[in-house]
Structures are given as structure tokens and as C-alpha cells.
Design a protein around this motif. Structure first.
Motif, short mmCIF file in Angstrom:
data_model
loop_
_atom_site.label_atom_id
_atom_site.label_comp_id
_atom_site.label_asym_id
_atom_site.label_seq_id
_atom_site.Cartn_x
_atom_site.Cartn_y
_atom_site.Cartn_z
N ALA A 1 37.40 5.54 63.90
CA ALA A 1 36.46 6.66 63.84
C ALA A 1 37.00 7.78 62.95
O ALA A 1 36.24 8.40 62.19
CB ALA A 1 36.18 7.19 65.25
N VAL A 2 38.30 8.03 63.01
CA VAL A 2 38.91 9.05 62.16
C VAL A 2 38.83 8.61 60.69
O VAL A 2 38.52 9.41 59.81
CB VAL A 2 40.36 9.35 62.58
N LYS A 3 39.04 7.32 60.44
CA LYS A 3 38.95 6.80 59.07
C LYS A 3 37.54 6.94 58.51
O LYS A 3 37.36 7.25 57.33
CB LYS A 3 39.37 5.33 59.03
N VAL A 4 36.54 6.72 59.35
CA VAL A 4 35.15 6.89 58.92
C VAL A 4 34.89 8.36 58.60
O VAL A 4 34.25 8.68 57.60
CB VAL A 4 34.17 6.37 60.00
N ALA A 5 35.40 9.26 59.43
CA ALA A 5 35.19 10.69 59.21
C ALA A 5 35.92 11.18 57.96
O ALA A 5 35.42 12.06 57.26
CB ALA A 5 35.67 11.48 60.44
N TYR A 6 37.09 10.61 57.69
CA TYR A 6 37.92 11.02 56.55
C TYR A 6 38.39 9.78 55.78
O TYR A 6 39.56 9.40 55.86
CB TYR A 6 39.12 11.85 57.02
N PRO A 7 37.51 9.16 55.01
CA PRO A 7 37.85 7.91 54.33
C PRO A 7 38.91 8.04 53.23
O PRO A 7 39.48 7.04 52.82
CB PRO A 7 36.52 7.43 53.76
N SER A 8 39.20 9.24 52.79
CA SER A 8 40.19 9.40 51.71
C SER A 8 41.62 9.45 52.21
O SER A 8 42.55 9.57 51.43
CB SER A 8 39.89 10.68 50.92
N GLY A 9 41.82 9.30 53.52
CA GLY A 9 43.16 9.37 54.09
C GLY A 9 43.93 8.08 53.89
O GLY A 9 43.47 7.14 53.23
N GLU A 10 45.12 8.04 54.46
CA GLU A 10 45.96 6.85 54.35
C GLU A 10 46.53 6.47 55.70
O GLU A 10 46.84 7.33 56.53
CB GLU A 10 47.09 7.09 53.35
N ASP A 11 46.65 5.15 55.93
CA ASP A 11 47.27 4.64 57.14
C ASP A 11 48.76 4.91 57.11
O ASP A 11 49.39 4.84 56.05
CB ASP A 11 47.05 3.12 57.26
N ILE A 12 49.32 5.19 58.26
CA ILE A 12 50.75 5.37 58.41
C ILE A 12 51.25 4.20 59.24
O ILE A 12 50.73 3.93 60.32
CB ILE A 12 51.08 6.70 59.14
N PRO A 13 52.26 3.47 58.75
CA PRO A 13 52.76 2.31 59.51
C PRO A 13 53.28 2.72 60.88
O PRO A 13 53.88 3.78 61.05
CB PRO A 13 53.90 1.77 58.65
N THR A 14 53.05 1.86 61.86
CA THR A 14 53.59 2.09 63.20
C THR A 14 55.11 2.04 63.11
O THR A 14 55.68 1.09 62.60
CB THR A 14 53.09 1.01 64.17
N ASN A 15 55.74 3.11 63.59
CA ASN A 15 57.18 3.23 63.47
C ASN A 15 57.64 4.26 64.50
O ASN A 15 57.02 5.31 64.64
CB ASN A 15 57.53 3.71 62.05
N ASP A 16 58.71 3.97 65.21
CA ASP A 16 59.21 4.91 66.22
C ASP A 16 59.51 6.28 65.64
O ASP A 16 59.46 7.28 66.34
CB ASP A 16 60.47 4.35 66.89
N ALA A 17 59.83 6.35 64.35
CA ALA A 17 60.10 7.64 63.71
C ALA A 17 58.85 8.49 63.62
O ALA A 17 58.93 9.70 63.40
CB ALA A 17 60.67 7.42 62.31
#
Length: 127
Positions: free
Chosen positions: A34-50
């Protein structure tokens, strides 16, 4: 004049049983999709404990660069708990003279309040 780099993080954390607006076109509890649909110009952040926010346990999973507030550029980070939007943070590496830092901070907070209303929660600590 001594220059310092400031990092401003505005955390908006919500605990609510209904869909309350968290940031712009997003609501508390929204899915990553839903956030990606609202803001399609964003980027995924890999799942990482950091990428876990220490205080809330939320995982940073999506980010939008170039968010302009008061003519300054920020990065909006969207963090999720159990796949539901729980927190939005703003980060920047503004270069501000030491004596202007608090003034800049106040201007930013006021700009956000006037556009989005009072924050659900604001944690300005650096933890």
C-alpha cells in the motif's frame, strides 16, 4: 564559523485501532504494498537487522528520497511491524552552523505541523 552536520529524525509512531494518517498518503497499519502504491518512486530496503529501529522494533523496508520541506531535502523512511506500517522517519544531512541548528529545527517542526497536524509521537533523541 564552525559547521556541524545534523541529522534530524522525526519519528511518528502510532498505536491505534483505526486507520489514522501517518504520513501524507499513508495510514497506520498500511502494508508495504500500500505504501508502494501511494509512493511508487520509492525504493525497497533489504530486510536486515541493521534496519531495525531500536526503540520500536520496527523494520525499515521502504524509502523515498528527495522529500522537500521548507526548501530542504529529506529522505522519508517507512518502518513496519509484522508487515504493518508503524513509523515514518525523516532524515537529512543538512549542513547548519551550530547557532542556527535549533532555529532550523523549530522551522522544520512548525512546517510539518502546519502541513500534517500535530505528530502522533515525536522522538527526537539520537538512539
Amino acid at each position: 564559523m564552525k559547521r556541524i552536520a545534523i541529522g534530524f529524525i522525526l519519528g511518528l509512531v502510532g498505536v491505534s485501532s483505526y486507520a489514522e494518517t501517518l504520513w501524507g498518503k499513508t495510514s497506520i497499519g498500511d502494508s508495504v504494498e500500500a505504501v508502494k502504491v501511494a509512493y511508487p518512486s520509492g525504493e525497497d530496503i533489504p530486510t536486515n537487522d541493521a534496519n531495525i529501529v531500536k526503540k520500536t522494533g520496527a523494520m525499515l523496508l521502504y524509502r523515498i528520497s528527495g522529500v522537500e520541506i521548507n526548501q530542504d531535502k529529506f529522505t522519508a523512511g517507512f518502518s513496519f511491524i509484522n508487515g504493518k506500517l508503524a513509523q515514518v522517519t525523516l532524515g537529512s544531512k543538512l549542513q547548519v552552523a551550530g547557532d542556527q541548528c535549533f532555529s532550523k529545527h523549530r522551522q522544520l517542526v512548525e512546517a510539518l505541523k502546519s502541513k500534517y497536524g500535530a505528530p502522533i509521537s515525536a522522538d527526537l533523541s539520537s538512539d
